[in-house]
Write a protein that holds these residues in place. Sequence first.
Motif, PDB file in Angstrom:
ATOM      1  N   VAL A 275     -38.611   5.981  15.238  1.00  0.00           N
ATOM      2  CA  VAL A 275     -39.958   6.389  14.830  1.00  0.00           C
ATOM      3  C   VAL A 275     -40.039   7.906  14.894  1.00  0.00           C
ATOM      4  O   VAL A 275     -39.274   8.548  15.606  1.00  0.00           O
ATOM      5  N   ARG A 276     -40.962   8.454  14.135  1.00  0.00           N
ATOM      6  CA  ARG A 276     -41.246   9.878  14.251  1.00  0.00           C
ATOM      7  C   ARG A 276     -42.709  10.114  13.951  1.00  0.00           C
ATOM      8  O   ARG A 276     -43.347   9.329  13.228  1.00  0.00           O
ATOM      9  N   LEU A 277     -43.228  11.184  14.510  1.00  0.00           N
ATOM     10  CA  LEU A 277     -44.602  11.593  14.262  1.00  0.00           C
ATOM     11  C   LEU A 277     -44.567  12.607  13.142  1.00  0.00           C
ATOM     12  O   LEU A 277     -43.925  13.657  13.254  1.00  0.00           O
ATOM     13  N   CYS A 278     -45.197  12.275  12.039  1.00  0.00           N
ATOM     14  CA  CYS A 278     -45.195  13.144  10.866  1.00  0.00           C
ATOM     15  C   CYS A 278     -46.135  14.318  11.086  1.00  0.00           C
ATOM     16  O   CYS A 278     -47.128  14.205  11.806  1.00  0.00           O
ATOM     17  N   PRO A 279     -45.838  15.431  10.437  1.00  0.00           N
ATOM     18  CA  PRO A 279     -46.746  16.574  10.543  1.00  0.00           C
ATOM     19  C   PRO A 279     -48.139  16.207  10.050  1.00  0.00           C
ATOM     20  O   PRO A 279     -48.279  15.396   9.131  1.00  0.00           O
ATOM     21  N   ALA A 280     -49.137  16.781  10.666  1.00  0.00           N
ATOM     22  CA  ALA A 280     -50.519  16.535  10.248  1.00  0.00           C
ATOM     23  C   ALA A 280     -50.718  17.054   8.833  1.00  0.00           C
ATOM     24  O   ALA A 280     -50.137  18.062   8.450  1.00  0.00           O
TER      25      ALA A 280
ATOM     26  N   ARG B 245     -46.124   4.312  20.552  1.00  0.00           N
ATOM     27  CA  ARG B 245     -47.241   4.481  21.504  1.00  0.00           C
ATOM     28  C   ARG B 245     -47.000   5.698  22.388  1.00  0.00           C
ATOM     29  O   ARG B 245     -47.925   6.461  22.667  1.00  0.00           O
ATOM     30  N   ALA B 246     -45.763   5.904  22.815  1.00  0.00           N
ATOM     31  CA  ALA B 246     -45.444   7.051  23.667  1.00  0.00           C
ATOM     32  C   ALA B 246     -45.671   8.363  22.926  1.00  0.00           C
ATOM     33  O   ALA B 246     -46.225   9.316  23.496  1.00  0.00           O
ATOM     34  N   LEU B 247     -45.267   8.437  21.654  1.00  0.00           N
ATOM     35  CA  LEU B 247     -45.479   9.653  20.873  1.00  0.00           C
ATOM     36  C   LEU B 247     -46.960   9.999  20.746  1.00  0.00           C
ATOM     37  O   LEU B 247     -47.340  11.170  20.744  1.00  0.00           O
ATOM     38  N   LEU B 248     -47.784   8.974  20.641  1.00  0.00           N
ATOM     39  CA  LEU B 248     -49.224   9.187  20.465  1.00  0.00           C
ATOM     40  C   LEU B 248     -49.988   9.229  21.782  1.00  0.00           C
ATOM     41  O   LEU B 248     -51.162   9.586  21.801  1.00  0.00           O
ATOM     42  N   GLY B 249     -49.332   8.833  22.875  1.00  0.00           N
ATOM     43  CA  GLY B 249     -50.026   8.771  24.164  1.00  0.00           C
ATOM     44  C   GLY B 249     -51.005   7.613  24.231  1.00  0.00           C
ATOM     45  O   GLY B 249     -52.010   7.701  24.939  1.00  0.00           O
TER      46      GLY B 249
ATOM     47  N   ARG C 182     -39.080  -1.913  20.668  1.00  0.00           N
ATOM     48  CA  ARG C 182     -38.728  -0.522  21.008  1.00  0.00           C
ATOM     49  C   ARG C 182     -39.482   0.469  20.140  1.00  0.00           C
ATOM     50  O   ARG C 182     -39.929   1.510  20.606  1.00  0.00           O
ATOM     51  N   GLN C 183     -39.606   0.153  18.852  1.00  0.00           N
ATOM     52  CA  GLN C 183     -40.361   1.036  17.965  1.00  0.00           C
ATOM     53  C   GLN C 183     -41.831   1.096  18.379  1.00  0.00           C
ATOM     54  O   GLN C 183     -42.440   2.162  18.350  1.00  0.00           O
ATOM     55  N   MET C 184     -42.403  -0.050  18.739  1.00  0.00           N
ATOM     56  CA  MET C 184     -43.802  -0.063  19.171  1.00  0.00           C
ATOM     57  C   MET C 184     -43.994   0.809  20.411  1.00  0.00           C
ATOM     58  O   MET C 184     -44.917   1.624  20.481  1.00  0.00           O
TER      59      MET C 184
END
Length: 96
Positions: free
Chosen positions: A74-79, A13-17, A7-9
Amino acid sequence: MKTISARQMKAARALLGWSEDDLAARAGLKRDDLAGMEEEDLAFVAPPDAAEAVVQAFAAAGIEFLNAGGEVGVRLCPAPEVNGLRPSELNAANDG
């Protein structure tokens, strides 16, 4: 060694497209190995260090894996900032 759930994978992948092919290329793995990891098939045996390679590929793209209170996510960290500016703040006026 870091563990990562199917699920994390998929969520990362979805967050990053990213497709499975994208992740395979970045992690240096075969697409079939990633597909097996995401299916959570107990009969599937991932190559040694495959999970760590996946985690490293995601980390390089800004993904953080969360494991708090028995819940995983999971989360997408700020750039990261570039010369004190975030990428969203870069423009022609502050170029150079």
